[in-house]
Design an enzyme around this catalytic site. Structure first.
Site, PDB file in Angstrom:
ATOM      1  N   THR A   1       0.824  -1.207   0.000  1.00 15.85           N
ATOM      2  CA  THR A   1       0.000   0.000   0.000  1.00 15.85           C
ATOM      3  C   THR A   1       0.860   1.260   0.000  1.00 15.85           C
ATOM      4  O   THR A   1       0.393   2.342   0.328  1.00 15.85           O
ATOM      5  CB  THR A   1      -0.923   0.012   1.241  1.00 15.85           C
ATOM      6  OG1 THR A   1      -0.093  -0.159   2.407  1.00 15.85           O
ATOM      7  CG2 THR A   1      -1.934  -1.104   1.213  1.00 15.85           C
TER       8      THR A   1
ATOM      9  N   SER B   1       7.027   6.942   8.330  1.00 20.12           N
ATOM     10  CA  SER B   1       5.900   6.249   7.722  1.00 20.12           C
ATOM     11  C   SER B   1       5.979   6.414   6.218  1.00 20.12           C
ATOM     12  O   SER B   1       6.811   7.132   5.695  1.00 20.12           O
ATOM     13  CB  SER B   1       4.596   6.822   8.229  1.00 20.12           C
ATOM     14  OG  SER B   1       4.327   8.026   7.545  1.00 20.12           O
ATOM     15  N   LYS B   2       5.033   5.701   5.568  1.00 25.03           N
ATOM     16  CA  LYS B   2       4.991   5.740   4.102  1.00 25.03           C
ATOM     17  C   LYS B   2       4.794   7.149   3.570  1.00 25.03           C
ATOM     18  O   LYS B   2       5.086   7.445   2.438  1.00 25.03           O
ATOM     19  CB  LYS B   2       3.803   4.917   3.616  1.00 25.03           C
ATOM     20  CG  LYS B   2       3.944   3.474   3.931  1.00 25.03           C
ATOM     21  CD  LYS B   2       2.713   2.727   3.475  1.00 25.03           C
ATOM     22  CE  LYS B   2       2.599   1.528   4.362  1.00 25.03           C
ATOM     23  NZ  LYS B   2       1.699   0.535   4.168  1.00 25.03           N
ATOM     24  N   ARG B   3       4.223   7.981   4.412  1.00 23.82           N
ATOM     25  CA  ARG B   3       3.922   9.325   3.927  1.00 23.82           C
ATOM     26  C   ARG B   3       5.166  10.196   3.769  1.00 23.82           C
ATOM     27  O   ARG B   3       5.151  11.168   3.064  1.00 23.82           O
ATOM     28  CB  ARG B   3       2.914   9.996   4.849  1.00 23.82           C
ATOM     29  CG  ARG B   3       1.508   9.500   4.612  1.00 23.82           C
ATOM     30  CD  ARG B   3       0.529  10.106   5.589  1.00 23.82           C
ATOM     31  NE  ARG B   3       0.691   9.578   6.912  1.00 23.82           N
ATOM     32  CZ  ARG B   3       0.234   8.384   7.293  1.00 23.82           C
ATOM     33  NH1 ARG B   3      -0.386   7.616   6.426  1.00 23.82           N
ATOM     34  NH2 ARG B   3       0.420   7.952   8.520  1.00 23.82           N
ATOM     35  N   LEU B   4       6.243   9.801   4.425  1.00 23.92           N
ATOM     36  CA  LEU B   4       7.459  10.600   4.309  1.00 23.92           C
ATOM     37  C   LEU B   4       8.301  10.105   3.142  1.00 23.92           C
ATOM     38  O   LEU B   4       9.093   9.180   3.290  1.00 23.92           O
ATOM     39  CB  LEU B   4       8.278  10.488   5.597  1.00 23.92           C
ATOM     40  CG  LEU B   4       7.810  11.305   6.795  1.00 23.92           C
ATOM     41  CD1 LEU B   4       8.576  10.901   8.024  1.00 23.92           C
ATOM     42  CD2 LEU B   4       8.013  12.774   6.516  1.00 23.92           C
TER      43      LEU B   4
END
Ligand code: GLU
Length: 473
Positions: A11, A251-254
């Protein structure tokens, strides 16, 4: 035999935090002659994307974390994609239903949300009150006619348990206080993460589950499910999270900490692994720079600290720089060339680039510094700082250098030492004040390789042209 798994959900892109989990699993397996398994947790159809799965596999391979079993490799316990194992989960959910260890729960999502909301207002943990267990047949029929689709919930009968975590030591839980009966099959018929993980770990004969601390609260649920299904409980080790520059968990957002970005920045894969290994672990002898084989040999999961660690870009750059220095010139060129080509940064004559690359080995930290360093091959370039060429002292140095060159022109090869020795008596300045204008005139930069290494690469013609150019500046 030790069998561990890395179980990413496709994801998002792999980032430093989850790739550390992969690395620690890999190193633990390799140090103990075990197997490292890649399992893809893709049951969340809405968020899982093929593109993410491909990039996750590519990143793992780039880092050298080759799986012994998993997609493309196969093995005795496949398939290794959860979306291809739905039937296995269904059978086990049915088994729990048949044995009265789970039940169809007709509480609607809306009711669950209201319960959570109320708990929040009353400052209680969002605890499910198990009301679905006690619905009468009439209530169930009434809900069915309203079109309510049931979930399947697992009954928590023995809520208290404790475990010995390989990283965190003894931990105990009381699930009654934490969650209440939990969902193992969603209303759309898909198994939840808890169910799939437990079944797969058992079927794939996983002996040690090494994963992020964010999963610690899931572990008691998993242990209860294992017990209910008659599966053995593996050993658990929960790794503390890695925090980013602002103190928040990575996290994936970074995107700045994604493996893709590290590849783009030009780190050596095993240097990146070396740096990551130091997040929570310290080599016994204190030598932090470890080659890949040494890392596999030295790494000890039992010595991993339970305190959280911080990502430090400067330290990563330092580790990478140290690894670059350990390379032979030939290997340095090979890695650097591959990087430049893959990133589409090879814009100059390949032979010339090849010839000059080794002189940068001692003075870069990552390959993305190369394109600007390679500007030294250009015939024209901007001066990073023109001032030092325009002072009377700077002009004197350039003038003296040109005079020495004229005398040296008769020599068969350009001799750097003779060149410098020739300039010194002609000028008032020395040291930095002498080398600064020369470096600026010849490379346009303040820093870089030693002049004596640049000199022979440029040759007489170019050195002369550049000095003349600087004289006009
Ligand atoms: N798929 C989970 C995740 O990406 C990992 C589950 C586990 O390691 O048990 O966070």
């Amino acid at each position: 035999m030790i069998r561990v798994r890395f179980a990413p959900s496709p994801t998002g892109y792999l980032h430093l935090g989850n790739v550390r989990t992969a690395l620690f699993n890999y190193l633990f397996a390799k140090a103990n002659g075990g197997k490292f398994i890649l399992r893809v947790e893709d049951t969340d159809k809405e968020r899982s994307r093929k593109e993410y799965l491909e990039s996750q596999k590519e990143d793992l391979l780039w880092m050298g974390l080759r799986w012994d079993e998993g997609p493309e490799v196969d093995g005795p316990y496949g398939p290794y994609l959860q979306s291809e194992r739905l039937e296995i989960y269904r059978t086990h959910i049915q088994k729990l239903l048949d044995e009265g260890k789970a039940y169809y729960c007709y509480v609607t999502e809306q009711e669950v949300e209201e319960m959570k909301h109320l708990a929040k207002l009353e400052r209680r943990p969002p605890h499910f009150d198990n009301r679905g267990r006690n619905f009468t047949q009439k209530e169930i029929e009434e809900r069915k006619t309203r079109g309510v689709k049931p979930t399947v919930r697992f009954k928590i009968e023995h809520p208290e348990l404790s475990l010995h975590d390989l990283v965190r030591g003894d931990v105990s839980f009381n699930l009654d206080e934490m969650v209440g009966d939990f969902v193992i099959q969603r209303a759309d018929g898909m198994p939840t993460f808890h169910m799939a993980v437990v079944v797969d770990d058992a079927f794939m004969k996983i002996t040690h589950i090494i994963r992020g601390e964010d999963h610690l609260s899931n572990t008691p649920k998993h242990i209860l499910l294992q017990r209910a299904l008659g599966f053995p409980t593996p050993q658990y080790g929960h790794l503390s999270l890695v925090h980013g520059p602002g103190g928040e968990p990575l996290s994936k957002r970074l995107s700045s900490v994604s493996v893709r970005e590290f590849r783009k920045a030009g780190y050596l894969p095993y240097a990146l692994c070396n740096y990551i290994s130091l997040l929570g672990w310290a080599p016994p002898e204190g030598h932090e720079i470890l080659k890949w084989d040494e890392l596999i040999h030295e790494f000890d999961l039992m010595k991993v600290s339970k305190s959280s660690s911080n990502f430090d870009q400067d330290k990563l750059n330092w580790v990478n720089g140290e690894h670059l220095r350990l390379l032979s010139d030939q290997d340095f060129c090979r890695y650097a060339m591959t990087y430049l080509k893959i990133q589409g940064l090879l814009t100059k004559d390949e032979d010339k680039v090849h010839g000059i690359l080794p002189i940068f080995k001692d003075n870069i930290q990552r390959f993305d510094q190369l394109p600007s360093r390679l500007e030294v091959l250009n015939d024209e370039f901007p001066y990073e700082e023109i001032h030092c060429l325009q002072t009377p002292e700077g002009r004197e140095v350039v003038q003296a250098a040109l005079e020495v060159l004229t005398v040296q022109a008769a020599q068969p090869a350009l001799d750097y030492q003779a060149f410098i020795d020739g300039i010194k008596p002609k000028v008032k300045v020395k040291g930095k004040d002498l080398f600064h204008p020369l470096r600026m005139a010849l490379t346009g930069k303040l820093n870089g390789p030693e002049l004596k290494r640049i000199f022979p690469v440029l040759g007489m013609e170019k050195v002369k042209k550049r000095l003349e150019q600087a004289q006009k500046s």
